[in-house]
Motif scaffolding. Sequence first.
Motif, PDB file in Angstrom:
ATOM      1  N   PRO A 585      27.559  31.843  40.608  1.00 14.46           N
ATOM      2  CA  PRO A 585      27.438  31.533  42.047  1.00 14.46           C
ATOM      3  C   PRO A 585      28.776  31.262  42.738  1.00 14.46           C
ATOM      4  CG  PRO A 585      26.498  29.783  40.688  1.00 14.46           C
ATOM      5  CD  PRO A 585      26.714  30.952  39.798  1.00 14.46           C
ATOM      6  N   THR A 586      29.811  30.966  41.965  1.00 11.05           N
ATOM      7  CA  THR A 586      31.123  30.707  42.583  1.00 11.05           C
ATOM      8  C   THR A 586      32.018  31.948  42.563  1.00 11.05           C
ATOM      9  OG1 THR A 586      31.915  29.886  40.439  1.00 11.05           O
ATOM     10  CG2 THR A 586      31.070  28.251  42.014  1.00 11.05           C
ATOM     11  N   PHE A 587      31.441  33.107  42.194  1.00  9.32           N
ATOM     12  CA  PHE A 587      32.261  34.309  42.010  1.00  9.32           C
ATOM     13  C   PHE A 587      33.051  34.690  43.257  1.00  9.32           C
ATOM     14  CE2 PHE A 587      32.678  38.844  42.859  1.00  9.32           C
ATOM     15  CZ  PHE A 587      33.542  39.215  41.840  1.00  9.32           C
ATOM     16  N   ARG A 588      32.396  34.829  44.390  1.00  6.23           N
ATOM     17  CA  ARG A 588      33.040  35.388  45.577  1.00  6.23           C
ATOM     18  C   ARG A 588      34.250  34.541  45.999  1.00  6.23           C
ATOM     19  NH1 ARG A 588      33.717  40.070  48.267  1.00  6.23           N
ATOM     20  NH2 ARG A 588      31.599  40.557  47.591  1.00  6.23           N
ATOM     21  N   GLU A 589      34.075  33.252  46.074  1.00  2.00           N
ATOM     22  CA  GLU A 589      35.169  32.378  46.490  1.00  2.00           C
ATOM     23  C   GLU A 589      36.342  32.447  45.513  1.00  2.00           C
ATOM     24  OE1 GLU A 589      36.029  27.592  47.238  1.00  2.00           O
ATOM     25  OE2 GLU A 589      33.995  28.303  46.790  1.00  2.00           O
ATOM     26  N   GLU A 590      36.017  32.417  44.208  1.00  2.00           N
ATOM     27  CA  GLU A 590      37.068  32.436  43.207  1.00  2.00           C
ATOM     28  C   GLU A 590      37.767  33.790  43.143  1.00  2.00           C
ATOM     29  OE1 GLU A 590      35.071  31.247  39.666  1.00  2.00           O
ATOM     30  OE2 GLU A 590      34.869  29.154  40.267  1.00  2.00           O
ATOM     31  N   ALA A 591      37.023  34.877  43.270  1.00  2.00           N
ATOM     32  CA  ALA A 591      37.611  36.219  43.207  1.00  2.00           C
ATOM     33  C   ALA A 591      38.548  36.468  44.382  1.00  2.00           C
ATOM     34  CB  ALA A 591      36.517  37.274  43.164  1.00  2.00           C
ATOM     35  N   ASN A 592      38.138  36.083  45.574  1.00  2.00           N
ATOM     36  CA  ASN A 592      39.011  36.263  46.738  1.00  2.00           C
ATOM     37  C   ASN A 592      40.308  35.479  46.563  1.00  2.00           C
ATOM     38  OD1 ASN A 592      37.210  37.957  48.042  1.00  2.00           O
ATOM     39  ND2 ASN A 592      36.297  36.330  49.288  1.00  2.00           N
ATOM     40  N   GLY A 593      40.190  34.236  46.129  1.00  2.00           N
ATOM     41  CA  GLY A 593      41.376  33.398  45.978  1.00  2.00           C
ATOM     42  C   GLY A 593      42.298  33.871  44.875  1.00  2.00           C
ATOM     43  N   ARG A 594      41.733  34.494  43.851  1.00  2.00           N
ATOM     44  CA  ARG A 594      42.540  34.888  42.696  1.00  2.00           C
ATOM     45  C   ARG A 594      43.097  36.306  42.797  1.00  2.00           C
ATOM     46  NH1 ARG A 594      39.421  34.318  37.153  1.00  2.00           N
ATOM     47  NH2 ARG A 594      38.997  32.284  38.123  1.00  2.00           N
ATOM     48  N   LEU A 595      42.348  37.251  43.370  1.00  2.00           N
ATOM     49  CA  LEU A 595      42.689  38.658  43.234  1.00  2.00           C
ATOM     50  C   LEU A 595      43.329  39.314  44.455  1.00  2.00           C
ATOM     51  CD1 LEU A 595      39.502  39.868  41.300  1.00  2.00           C
ATOM     52  CD2 LEU A 595      41.735  39.269  40.355  1.00  2.00           C
ATOM     53  N   LEU A 596      42.981  38.848  45.646  1.00  2.00           N
ATOM     54  CA  LEU A 596      43.467  39.541  46.845  1.00  2.00           C
ATOM     55  C   LEU A 596      44.987  39.566  46.925  1.00  2.00           C
ATOM     56  CD1 LEU A 596      40.907  38.290  49.558  1.00  2.00           C
ATOM     57  CD2 LEU A 596      41.038  40.558  48.489  1.00  2.00           C
ATOM     58  N   LYS A 597      45.636  38.523  46.495  1.00  2.00           N
ATOM     59  CA  LYS A 597      47.100  38.467  46.577  1.00  2.00           C
ATOM     60  C   LYS A 597      47.777  39.333  45.516  1.00  2.00           C
ATOM     61  CE  LYS A 597      46.876  34.035  44.141  1.00  2.00           C
ATOM     62  NZ  LYS A 597      47.077  32.579  44.305  1.00  2.00           N
ATOM     63  N   TYR A 598      46.989  39.905  44.613  1.00  2.00           N
ATOM     64  CA  TYR A 598      47.541  40.784  43.587  1.00  2.00           C
ATOM     65  C   TYR A 598      47.191  42.254  43.820  1.00  2.00           C
ATOM     66  CZ  TYR A 598      49.270  37.008  40.626  1.00  2.00           C
ATOM     67  OH  TYR A 598      49.977  35.943  40.119  1.00  2.00           O
ATOM     68  N   GLY A 599      46.859  42.594  45.055  1.00  2.41           N
ATOM     69  CA  GLY A 599      46.652  43.999  45.390  1.00  2.41           C
ATOM     70  C   GLY A 599      45.244  44.512  45.224  1.00  2.41           C
ATOM     71  N   VAL A 600      44.301  43.657  44.838  1.00  2.00           N
ATOM     72  CA  VAL A 600      42.897  44.051  44.741  1.00  2.00           C
ATOM     73  C   VAL A 600      42.284  43.945  46.141  1.00  2.00           C
ATOM     74  CG1 VAL A 600      40.661  43.485  43.720  1.00  2.00           C
ATOM     75  CG2 VAL A 600      42.749  43.273  42.343  1.00  2.00           C
ATOM     76  N   THR A 601      41.528  44.964  46.551  1.00  2.00           N
ATOM     77  CA  THR A 601      40.943  44.981  47.898  1.00  2.00           C
ATOM     78  C   THR A 601      39.586  44.277  47.908  1.00  2.00           C
ATOM     79  OG1 THR A 601      39.742  47.057  47.588  1.00  2.00           O
ATOM     80  CG2 THR A 601      42.059  47.221  48.273  1.00  2.00           C
ATOM     81  N   ARG A 602      39.113  43.959  49.133  1.00  2.00           N
ATOM     82  CA  ARG A 602      37.788  43.355  49.266  1.00  2.00           C
ATOM     83  C   ARG A 602      36.713  44.322  48.802  1.00  2.00           C
ATOM     84  NH1 ARG A 602      38.121  38.559  51.852  1.00  2.00           N
ATOM     85  NH2 ARG A 602      40.027  38.160  53.063  1.00  2.00           N
ATOM     86  N   GLU A 603      36.945  45.608  49.018  1.00  2.00           N
ATOM     87  CA  GLU A 603      35.989  46.613  48.543  1.00  2.00           C
ATOM     88  C   GLU A 603      35.933  46.611  47.014  1.00  2.00           C
ATOM     89  OE1 GLU A 603      38.349  47.120  50.771  1.00  2.00           O
ATOM     90  OE2 GLU A 603      37.116  47.331  52.581  1.00  2.00           O
TER      91      GLU A 603
END
Length: 1000
Positions: A585-603
């Motif tokens: 249940p905490t996936f979306r918040e944690e994924a955005n905080g961890r991955l977006l700054k490393y070049g992973v897109t929201r898609e």
Amino acid sequence: MDQDNKVQCCILSAGKHQNLDSACCLLDFSNGKSILDWQIYSLKAVFPNPEVRIAVGYKYNEIVEAYPCLNFTHIVNWKNGSPLRSFLEIPVNTSSPVLVMYGDTVFRNESIRSISKIDSDVVIGIDSKWLSRYSNRNSDDILRAEKIFVDDLGEIEYTGLLYLSSKTVKFIKNSIHVNNLDTFISLVDFLKNNNFTCTYFDVNGDWAEMNQEDDLVQFLFGTKAQTLNRIRPRLKKSTICDQYVCRWDKWINNKIAEVDAIQSSFLNQKLIVRSSSYHEDGWHTANAGAFESVLDIDSSVNGEVFKAIELVFNSYPRVSEKDQVLVQPFIDNTVLSGVIFTCDLATGSPYYTINYDDKSGSTESVTSGLKSNLRTITLSRKNPWIIKNIDDRLTKLIDAVQEIEDVVGFNKLDIEFALDEAGELFTFQVRPIVVEHCKSVSDEKIYKQILFAQNRFSSWQNASLDIKGEFTVFSNMADWNPAEIIGQRPSVLAVSLYRHLITDEIWARQRHEFGYRNIHPAPLVHTFCMQPYVDCRASLNSFIPDSVPDDTAERLVIAYLNILKNNPELHDKVELEIAFTIWTPTFREEANGRLLKYGVTREDIDLLEDGLKDLTKMAFTRLGKDLEPLDELDKRFNYLKSSKLGLMETAYQSIELCKEFGTLAFSHAARAGFVAISFLHSLVRCGVITKSRMLDFQSSISTVTRDFQADCLSNSMTLDELVIKYGHLRPGTYDVNQKAYWEMPEFYFYDSKPSDDCSSINKKEMCETFIFSRDEMNRIQEVLENVSNSMNSTELIEYFSNAIQAREKAKFIFTRNLSLALDCLSEYGRKELNIDRTKIGYLSWSDISDFSVGQASPELLKCQINSRESYLTCKQLVKLPAFISSVDDFLGFEHETSSPNFITHNNTVAELSFIDSCKNENLEGKIAVIPGADPGYDWLFSHGISGLITKYGGANSHMAIRCAELNLPAVIGVGDKLYSQLSSNRIYMLDCMREKIEHV
């Protein structure tokens, strides 16, 4: 004496060293320096521009080539000559005095200076303490000594040190009768008879004759104060502070005078008073940090100085008249301080180990052992300048330490140091490492192994077609955490069985069947110098859902790898802190905080979430089918155990059955257990349930460990029944060297019955049923609907219980086959090869397989064992970090500070007891400390321990789950650094609520 004339120094080194194939003056002191280097330095320190003349014979070409600027006389007939005959052949100026010394002796500068100032025609260096000069001097050495009889002293040793006035030199050169003499002792008698004044100078044991390799070091090292004073004049790259040495005999005779002398030496300065006992640091014993030191003393206050000296002297176990206390200025503006060992303390391997404190500003924090925030760095001596990449401030330390090694002619040292704010490096102590190292491998062979490992690391950076990511890194605790399961330095057998059963093929097959990418045939575990590491790129690829397209998978893997490389301390928490491997249940918040700054897109995150939801949804429903092969394994195990097959054939078939029906099912069960635990933790993080409720739930689950605990505490099962049910368990599941429970049943099952008040579990707790509240179930249902509409919260809770149980049950079942194979191999070695189980550890799975089909014989197996034992000895001496991200890591690394996993909210204060295997000691009420979170250590829970600490293991490891289940305070996975700082038989507080572990 004619002191105004230039002194001529004759070094007699024509003969062969008595114990080695070397010219006397070329004897090496392990750092490239020789006796001749030491002698030349000493002579130049005493005499301005001495004329040094050297008699050479044996291997004279090597000597002349090594020292082309020195003045040599070649003694052609050296074999039939004597030191006196060599001296007589040296051309000397008869108008100048001559100092004579043997080519295999060294003396203090003070001795040489003193003997040259005595007003006598002849001064003879003697040693009245010749019989006790070194405690380990052998009888042959004493027998060979040149003896001379001196009134009042009796028979003593002639040291070879002789000072002749110019008058005496002229007489010797002009006397034809000297040619009839054979020894210097006879020359002295001849000179006496010719009315030359002869004076004896007693060096009192303070010299060295290089008969043994460590003679110079024993000569050089004395008390702390003596050693520092002796090397101080030769150091340019570090500072040894001024010192006042207070001797016990002077102190007890006139304490006021000693305090006055100290105050006069250090006017208006802060002082440190340190121990300098003869019992502190000898060649055969070390008591580093055992005696008192008193810091930050005001020299102007008589009482402070007096009290400090008394305190240090009183800390000695016994005081002799020559014992000392060392007084020096106190360095109070340090930026770091610590200790450096110039070889590996345990093995003598060519490594620098630096343990230092750059936080507290204290100069005593490392040696006192009272600080936990210390840093530790290991450097290969091949290229210690890698230190620039780790902590550039320590470059100056390496420079200084190498200078000290050159000065003392020895490279097994323990050196205390500090660096102040102005960048000045201080040396506080230099002592020899007293551990005896039986090292049969040359340093160069070790360096070759490091180079080979570096080349392998570079070659493995190239990925296969189906593997995403531009580079890889290696961890000994990621994914299937080999350091925990088979150890940092496992046997050949353990590595090969682990790879065959799991990490070569089964691991990837399980991931693909579960719904992740298919990366077969990529192996998961590689070895560097026989130390196992997970290929993190392969691991991270295997956690990408199969539904995720290649371009998204590429970006995800690159992001994961960069996060890991930038945060190496997380390498043992890859699934918790780096990669997303299930939906929570905490996936979306944690994924955005961890991955977006490393070049992973929201898609990309959307695609990953969809894939993980499908995986997680399927995980909730597939467990039963995944476990079906275990029933077949159970049947076949019972059949195999009752068969009449030979030992090697039984071992072979047992492993193959284990792979076919056991380890894949266990891999699925382990994945299900991870899903369950991770989902539970996520429910805590998002506030659906509390942590204490989660722990209560885990404690209510009935598992194999709980059954084991109950059976051991119960009187309903006989010892034979316990052995039948649990006898296959062993500490170190893959380690043939560890005895299984059936081999020591009295110890494992009955040795120490815990009392009711200290037992980690009791019968009442076993019977309690945990029930989530209606409100909790409703909140869980709300979360569940995000991933599955076909399952309710009751079914999810049942899945959690089943998955946690299944992992332990599957491991319990498949390890029976593995344990049987190890038993058979051990027995075969004993009966057929006449070797012990340690030697069997040098066999590999391919040896067993070849033997089973007739491609290997017993003789070939023994040859394989012998050749591997010799070859792998070198690899075992290589030191590597837990995480490797560059070729430089093979040459130097800082020991990681792991984030331990604290289990339960309980606390305990108790004595630590290290458990490498079984121990016949009472463990009741103690905190057990073990290397890994392996199920083979479940026997500990029946011994009434009050807590548990493991070196390796994660939040979802076997022991983490077991301790949560048993409500036992534990710290799982403290890492190499903290583990090495723990001390057996000392009291520690383990406070899981506050996440603290500290010495009391």
